[in-house]
Design a protein around this motif. Structure first.
Motif, PDB file in Angstrom:
ATOM      1  N   ALA A 112       0.851  -1.198   0.000  1.00 44.47           N
ATOM      2  CA  ALA A 112       0.000   0.000   0.000  1.00 44.47           C
ATOM      3  C   ALA A 112       0.887   1.249   0.000  1.00 44.47           C
ATOM      4  CB  ALA A 112      -0.923  -0.003   1.217  1.00 44.47           C
ATOM      5  N   ASN A 113       1.887   1.275   0.877  1.00 46.66           N
ATOM      6  CA  ASN A 113       2.797   2.420   0.925  1.00 46.66           C
ATOM      7  C   ASN A 113       3.668   2.484  -0.323  1.00 46.66           C
ATOM      8  OD1 ASN A 113       1.846   3.286   3.406  1.00 46.66           O
ATOM      9  ND2 ASN A 113       3.371   2.133   4.571  1.00 46.66           N
ATOM     10  N   GLY A 114       4.027   1.322  -0.833  1.00 49.90           N
ATOM     11  CA  GLY A 114       4.874   1.267  -2.031  1.00 49.90           C
ATOM     12  C   GLY A 114       4.159   1.803  -3.265  1.00 49.90           C
ATOM     13  N   ASN A 133      10.061   7.241   9.857  1.00 52.56           N
ATOM     14  CA  ASN A 133       8.997   6.504   9.179  1.00 52.56           C
ATOM     15  C   ASN A 133       9.428   5.090   8.790  1.00 52.56           C
ATOM     16  OD1 ASN A 133       6.933   8.311   9.354  1.00 52.56           O
ATOM     17  ND2 ASN A 133       7.261   9.231   7.345  1.00 52.56           N
ATOM     18  N   HIS A 134       8.443   4.232   8.696  1.00 49.27           N
ATOM     19  CA  HIS A 134       8.645   2.826   8.334  1.00 49.27           C
ATOM     20  C   HIS A 134       9.318   2.689   6.963  1.00 49.27           C
ATOM     21  CE1 HIS A 134       7.284  -1.317   7.215  1.00 49.27           C
ATOM     22  NE2 HIS A 134       7.494  -1.521   8.511  1.00 49.27           N
ATOM     23  N   ALA A 135      10.090   1.625   6.821  1.00 46.71           N
ATOM     24  CA  ALA A 135      10.825   1.356   5.582  1.00 46.71           C
ATOM     25  C   ALA A 135       9.926   1.420   4.341  1.00 46.71           C
ATOM     26  CB  ALA A 135      11.487  -0.015   5.666  1.00 46.71           C
ATOM     27  N   THR A 175       3.485  10.399   7.833  1.00 49.00           N
ATOM     28  CA  THR A 175       4.020   9.975   9.136  1.00 49.00           C
ATOM     29  C   THR A 175       3.468   8.618   9.563  1.00 49.00           C
ATOM     30  OG1 THR A 175       4.281  10.589  11.483  1.00 49.00           O
ATOM     31  CG2 THR A 175       2.194  11.175  10.460  1.00 49.00           C
ATOM     32  N   ASP A 176       4.261   7.884  10.297  1.00 45.15           N
ATOM     33  CA  ASP A 176       3.736   6.739  11.037  1.00 45.15           C
ATOM     34  C   ASP A 176       2.793   7.289  12.108  1.00 45.15           C
ATOM     35  OD1 ASP A 176       5.597   5.166   9.650  1.00 45.15           O
ATOM     36  OD2 ASP A 176       6.364   4.178  11.456  1.00 45.15           O
ATOM     37  N   GLY A 177       1.690   6.603  12.358  1.00 47.54           N
ATOM     38  CA  GLY A 177       0.812   7.009  13.459  1.00 47.54           C
ATOM     39  C   GLY A 177       1.458   6.685  14.797  1.00 47.54           C
ATOM     40  N   ASP A 206      -1.033   3.834   9.935  1.00 49.73           N
ATOM     41  CA  ASP A 206      -1.505   3.511  11.286  1.00 49.73           C
ATOM     42  C   ASP A 206      -1.428   2.021  11.621  1.00 49.73           C
ATOM     43  OD1 ASP A 206      -2.070   5.312  13.250  1.00 49.73           O
ATOM     44  OD2 ASP A 206      -4.178   5.594  12.728  1.00 49.73           O
ATOM     45  N   CYS A 207      -0.420   1.343  11.082  1.00 53.19           N
ATOM     46  CA  CYS A 207      -0.299  -0.105  11.305  1.00 53.19           C
ATOM     47  C   CYS A 207      -0.299  -0.489  12.786  1.00 53.19           C
ATOM     48  CB  CYS A 207       0.978  -0.619  10.658  1.00 53.19           C
ATOM     49  SG  CYS A 207       0.830  -0.812   8.878  1.00 53.19           S
ATOM     50  N   HIS A 208       0.414   0.287  13.607  1.00 56.59           N
ATOM     51  CA  HIS A 208       0.465  -0.033  15.036  1.00 56.59           C
ATOM     52  C   HIS A 208      -0.616   0.713  15.820  1.00 56.59           C
ATOM     53  CE1 HIS A 208       3.986  -2.630  15.375  1.00 56.59           C
ATOM     54  NE2 HIS A 208       4.552  -1.884  14.442  1.00 56.59           N
ATOM     55  N   SER A 235      -2.895   1.151   6.375  1.00 59.82           N
ATOM     56  CA  SER A 235      -2.733   0.281   7.533  1.00 59.82           C
ATOM     57  C   SER A 235      -2.690  -1.183   7.090  1.00 59.82           C
ATOM     58  CB  SER A 235      -3.849   0.528   8.551  1.00 59.82           C
ATOM     59  OG  SER A 235      -3.510  -0.057   9.795  1.00 59.82           O
ATOM     60  N   THR A 236      -2.566  -2.045   8.083  1.00 57.10           N
ATOM     61  CA  THR A 236      -2.367  -3.470   7.814  1.00 57.10           C
ATOM     62  C   THR A 236      -3.449  -4.315   8.482  1.00 57.10           C
ATOM     63  OG1 THR A 236      -0.771  -5.286   7.996  1.00 57.10           O
ATOM     64  CG2 THR A 236      -0.863  -3.779   9.859  1.00 57.10           C
ATOM     65  N   PHE A 237      -3.742  -5.456   7.877  1.00 58.05           N
ATOM     66  CA  PHE A 237      -4.558  -6.468   8.556  1.00 58.05           C
ATOM     67  C   PHE A 237      -3.653  -7.442   9.317  1.00 58.05           C
ATOM     68  CE2 PHE A 237      -7.160  -5.463   4.676  1.00 58.05           C
ATOM     69  CZ  PHE A 237      -8.161  -4.773   5.345  1.00 58.05           C
ATOM     70  N   GLY A 238      -2.359  -7.216   9.234  1.00 53.56           N
ATOM     71  CA  GLY A 238      -1.388  -8.162   9.769  1.00 53.56           C
ATOM     72  C   GLY A 238      -1.002  -7.923  11.226  1.00 53.56           C
ATOM     73  N   LYS A 239      -1.639  -6.965  11.870  1.00 56.12           N
ATOM     74  CA  LYS A 239      -1.323  -6.738  13.287  1.00 56.12           C
ATOM     75  C   LYS A 239      -2.591  -6.944  14.121  1.00 56.12           C
ATOM     76  CE  LYS A 239       2.940  -4.413  12.369  1.00 56.12           C
ATOM     77  NZ  LYS A 239       3.377  -3.428  11.386  1.00 56.12           N
ATOM     78  N   ALA A 240      -3.209  -5.875  14.586  1.00 54.86           N
ATOM     79  CA  ALA A 240      -4.375  -6.076  15.471  1.00 54.86           C
ATOM     80  C   ALA A 240      -5.573  -6.705  14.759  1.00 54.86           C
ATOM     81  CB  ALA A 240      -4.780  -4.742  16.098  1.00 54.86           C
TER      82      ALA A 240
HETATM   83  C1  LIG Z   1       4.023  -3.508  10.030  1.00 52.49           C
HETATM   84  C2  LIG Z   1       4.102  -2.208   9.334  1.00 52.49           C
HETATM   85  C3  LIG Z   1       4.019  -2.113   7.946  1.00 52.49           C
HETATM   86  C4  LIG Z   1       3.954  -3.322   7.064  1.00 52.49           C
HETATM   87  O1  LIG Z   1       2.701  -3.923   7.104  1.00 52.49           O
HETATM   88  P1  LIG Z   1       2.496  -5.288   6.315  1.00 52.49           P
HETATM   89  O2  LIG Z   1       1.033  -5.369   6.083  1.00 52.49           O
HETATM   90  O3  LIG Z   1       3.035  -6.378   7.174  1.00 52.49           O
HETATM   91  O4  LIG Z   1       3.260  -5.163   5.029  1.00 52.49           O
HETATM   92  C5  LIG Z   1       4.018  -0.855   7.367  1.00 52.49           C
HETATM   93  N1  LIG Z   1       4.116   0.266   8.122  1.00 52.49           N
HETATM   94  C6  LIG Z   1       4.226   0.204   9.465  1.00 52.49           C
HETATM   95  C7  LIG Z   1       4.318   1.461  10.256  1.00 52.49           C
HETATM   96  C8  LIG Z   1       4.239  -1.031  10.110  1.00 52.49           C
HETATM   97  O5  LIG Z   1       4.368  -1.081  11.432  1.00 52.49           O
END
Ligand SMILES: *Cc1c(COP(=O)(O)O)cnc(C)c1O
Length: 392
Positions: A112-114, A133-135, A175-177, A206-208, A235-240
């Protein structure tokens, strides 16, 4: 050995000598508050499983029934024959949750960010990016032709100076949230103020935060009471939100539409698998119906942060379930995590280059699954290890 193998072998040795080589720990069970590592049961304090949905029984059931009804895979990208009713439902659910016009799904938030910046910005535009900011934001910005500014972490004076200087057509602050090494929540309230003053847009990753930060879990914007002033949320479905995988961008319908037309990781990568989509729908249903989950996580966060501070450790960050416990010395940090593992506490030490030199830390991550008894046990273990290593 081929030339490439010789070169890479050397490089791998360099990484090992620098002490930054990553060995993956194998977990032998599902993702839970207790997992098996190296054949023994340990308390898990290092997953992004904030709401404990990664192995939730309702979510498992939803995923299984989705496979029965919608099949295992789609074998297609979205615009050819990879859009099912459920994909549109999930996009609508996310939009409603975040109060945005529209949402587009990706295989990950990294994608999504890419695929975001290069699609919506060109060389007449400028992007202002927090240095921490995140990679995936950094890579996404690298791919776009906009003028690039980097401001100091959460430094509003620095950001304002850069905004002032720019005469770009579109200005986008990214920005990262939440900054995940520090457990700090970005000052979104101040950022949207500056954005209004300098006619800029605000993008928050807002991934975290999505699902658990803010009163209703709507993220860092809600935490600061400015959710409706954020223009773009990724954001991601891969965390919360279930912890499997997948990501999204939510924004105005024009932004989302242009992403559907031109965003490369969306156009040229497969559709999200039905089981994931339906399980994520269930995750939203759980979060929307059961605020007890979010408040339990915040109770745990508050309790653990308070206790760990009381026994003499320095703790970084805000009221976030990422709790960085500062040890400073890299070797002590590794020793500490090993001692904790002997006491069946699984935590990860972070040192340079992941965090600045002499800022080594153990990052504890809390979940709503943790019981007070487990937290008390962990605090006691931290106390004993901290004493024997002369940290406290
Ligand atoms: C985990 C994370 C990502 C990557 O999310 P994926 O869905 O695992 O690719 C991107 N940005 C932030 C700030 C993250 O913490």
């Amino acid at each position: 050995m081929k030339k490439i193998d010789q070169i890479l072998k050397k490089e791998l040795e360099t990484i090992k000598n620098q002490g930054t080589y990553k060995n993956e720990r194998i977990i032998e069970t599902a993702q839970e508050d207790e997992i098996n590592v190296l054949g023994k049961k340990v308390l898990n304090f290092c997953a992004n499983n904030y709401l404990g949905l990664a192995n939730n029984s309702e979510i498992r059931k939803a995923a299984i029934s989705a496979i029965e009804q919608w099949g295992f895979g789609l074998g297609s990208v979205r615009f050819i024959c990879g859009t099912q009713t459920i994909h549109k439902e999930l996009e609508e659910t996310v939009s409603n949750f975040l109060n945005m016009e529209d949402t587009i799904l990706y295989s990950s938030c990294f994608d999504a960010n890419g695929g975001l910046f290069e699609t919506i910005l060109n060389k007449e535009d400028a992007v202002f990016s927090d240095e921490l900011n995140h990679a995936s934001i950094i890579d996404g910005i690298r791919l776009c032709k906009a003028q690039k500014y980097r401001y100091k972490n959460c430094d509003m004076v620095d950001l304002e100076n850069q905004l002032k200087e720019s005469t770009a057509r579109i200005k986008l602050i990214a920005t990262d949230g939440v900054f995940s090494m520090d457990g700090t929540i970005a000052p979104i309230d101040q950022i949207v103020k500056l954005a209004a003053k300098y006619d800029a847009l605000v993008m928050v990753d807002d991934c975290h935060a999505t699902g658990f930060i803010g009163l209703n879990g709507k993220g860092s914007g809600e935490h600061h009471n400015v959710l409706n002033q954020v223009d773009i949320i990724t954001s991601t479905f891969g965390k919360a939100l279930g912890g499997a995988s997948g990501g999204f961008v939510s924004a105005s319908s024009n932004i989302i539409n242009i992403l559907r037309q031109r965003s490369r990781p969306y156009l040229f990568s497969n559709s999200l698998a039905p089981a994931l989509v339906v399980a994520c729908l269930k995750a939203f249903e759980i979060i929307n119906n059961d605020n007890g989950l979010i408040s339990k996580l915040h109770e745990n966060t508050h309790y653990f942060r308070k206790k760990i501070h009381e026994i003499g450790f320095e703790v970084k960050g805000d009221s976030h379930p990422i709790v960085p416990i500062m040890i400073y010395d890299a070797k002590k940090t590794v020793a500490m995590s090993e001692m904790l593992l002997e006491k069946n506490i699984y935590v990860i030490p972070f040192s340079f280059p992941v965090v600045p030199k002499d800022q080594a830390r153990i990052r504890v991550q809390l979940s709503s699954l943790h019981t007070q008894q487990q937290l008390d046990y962990a605090v006691e273990a931290f106390h004993d290890c901290g004493k024997s290593l002369n940290i406290i």
